[in-house]
Design an enzyme around this catalytic site. Structure first.
Site, PDB file in Angstrom:
ATOM      1  N   SER A 163       0.843  -1.190   0.000  1.00 27.88           N
ATOM      2  CA  SER A 163       0.000   0.000   0.000  1.00 27.88           C
ATOM      3  C   SER A 163       0.883   1.247   0.000  1.00 27.88           C
ATOM      4  CB  SER A 163      -0.959  -0.027   1.198  1.00 27.88           C
ATOM      5  OG  SER A 163      -2.004   0.896   1.020  1.00 27.88           O
TER       6      SER A 163
ATOM      7  N   GLU B  73      -2.216  -2.209  -8.214  1.00 33.62           N
ATOM      8  CA  GLU B  73      -3.399  -2.520  -7.406  1.00 33.62           C
ATOM      9  C   GLU B  73      -3.817  -1.234  -6.719  1.00 33.62           C
ATOM     10  OE1 GLU B  73      -3.841  -2.779  -3.751  1.00 33.62           O
ATOM     11  OE2 GLU B  73      -1.941  -1.725  -3.508  1.00 33.62           O
TER      12      GLU B  73
ATOM     13  N   HIS C  13      -5.245  -5.155  -1.622  1.00 33.41           N
ATOM     14  CA  HIS C  13      -6.135  -4.995  -0.477  1.00 33.41           C
ATOM     15  C   HIS C  13      -7.275  -6.007  -0.575  1.00 33.41           C
ATOM     16  CE1 HIS C  13      -3.998  -1.147  -0.684  1.00 33.41           C
ATOM     17  NE2 HIS C  13      -4.329  -0.938   0.578  1.00 33.41           N
TER      18      HIS C  13
END
Length: 306
Positions: A109, A207, A276
């Site tokens: 992330s 992502e 995620h």
């Protein structure tokens, strides 16, 4: 590439927070999981600090990172969570210290910024995977996600097939190159900086979460205009959680992908449960990988060495 050494039972790893503040109960749960793997865990001095939306001031988070990199007893560094703030310390990191003390670095992330900066400044292979105070502490954390940590203990080649999740071919072909990338919005934030992601001859992985189609469209357009898509050897599309339009009319996420990827000359495949999501398949970034849309596979070489 520079590869970190594999862990052994009884090794000590560090858990630090270079970005957002952590929930203490969730951190404790995640640390318990790591201990069950046969590891000792040392927490960063400022891992529980709070400074607004940051886990302590920049100099505190940076100090924790440098301390754990320099300590020869620490065999790996696992970031507690993402959030925001990793990019704020990138310019002050001692990359020569990392090069002289290569060890496992794990997270995802917001950690995408550090993955990109560390790899391009040092050549170190790092790991994109679930984190203690976010994913591991979740009730949804599953056995397949947990198994991803096993690759830190031995040289393990990843072979992602459709047994894990259905895969969609957006552009056919076979390509081999280092696997790079991570969170799309963080990749975008590197553009125009000294840490701008280099996709030339690479397999670009992307992502994201909580980004609606028009926002993803804008980010992919920026990558396109920056030449990052055309220079990539192939594109691996991971999970885009909660990427649903909040108002109509809207293009679908699939239509956005087809617009940007359908006309490329490199192979592109989507549907990978990396990001995620659960399961969350952990991958070594910087390791050599092969994307094959005909066999619908992604092979990634081991990210550690004995």
């Amino acid at each position: 590439m520079l590869y970190p050494k594999a862990l052994q039972q009884g090794d000590t790893i560090a858990v630090i927070a270079p970005a957002g503040p952590v929930d203490k109960e969730r951190l404790d749960k995640g640390v318990s999981f790591l201990k069950e793997k046969g590891l000792y865990v040392e927490l960063g001095k400022h891992v529980k600090a709070v400074h607004g939306y940051l886990a302590g001031r920049d100099e505190e988070r940076l100090a924790d990172f440098h301390q754990m990199v320099a300590d020869p007893m620490i065999k790996g560094i696992i970031f507690a969570r993402g959030g925001y703030g990793a990019g704020r310390i990138a310019a002050d990191i001692d990359y020569e210290l990392i090069r002289a003390n290569p060890k496992i670095i794990w997270g995802y992330s917001d950690i995408t910024y550090l993955h990109t900066a560390v790899r391009q400044q040092t050549g170190l292979v790092t790991f994109h995977g679930p984190m203690p105070a976010s994913d591991i502490a979740s009730e949804e954390f599953d056995a397949l996600s947990a198994k991803g940590f096993d690759q830190l203990f031995r040289e393990t080649e990843l072979c992602y097939r459709e047994e894990i999740s259905p895969l969609q071919v957006l552009n056919g072909g076979v390509a081999t190159g280092p696997l790079v990338g991570g969170n799309l919005s963080l990749i975008i934030s590197t553009l125009g900086t000294r840490y701008e992601i280099d996709t030339r001859g690479k397999l670009l992985f992307i992502e994201d979460i909580d980004e609606v189609p028009y926002r993803i469209d804008g980010m992919l357009n920026q990558l396109k205009l920056a030449g990052k898509l055309e220079h990539a050897a192939g594109i691996v599309v991971g999970d885009f959680a909660k990427a649903v339009p909040k108002k109509e009319p809207s293009l679908s996420l699939q239509e956005v992908f087809e617009h940007y990827f359908g006309k490329l000359t490199c192979p592109v495949m989507s549907g990978f449960k990396i990001g995620h999501c659960y399961p969350h398949i952990a991958i070594p970034l910087g390791a050599k990988a092969t994307l094959n849309t005909y066999q619908k596979t992604l092979h990634v070489e081991a990210g550690v060495r004995r």
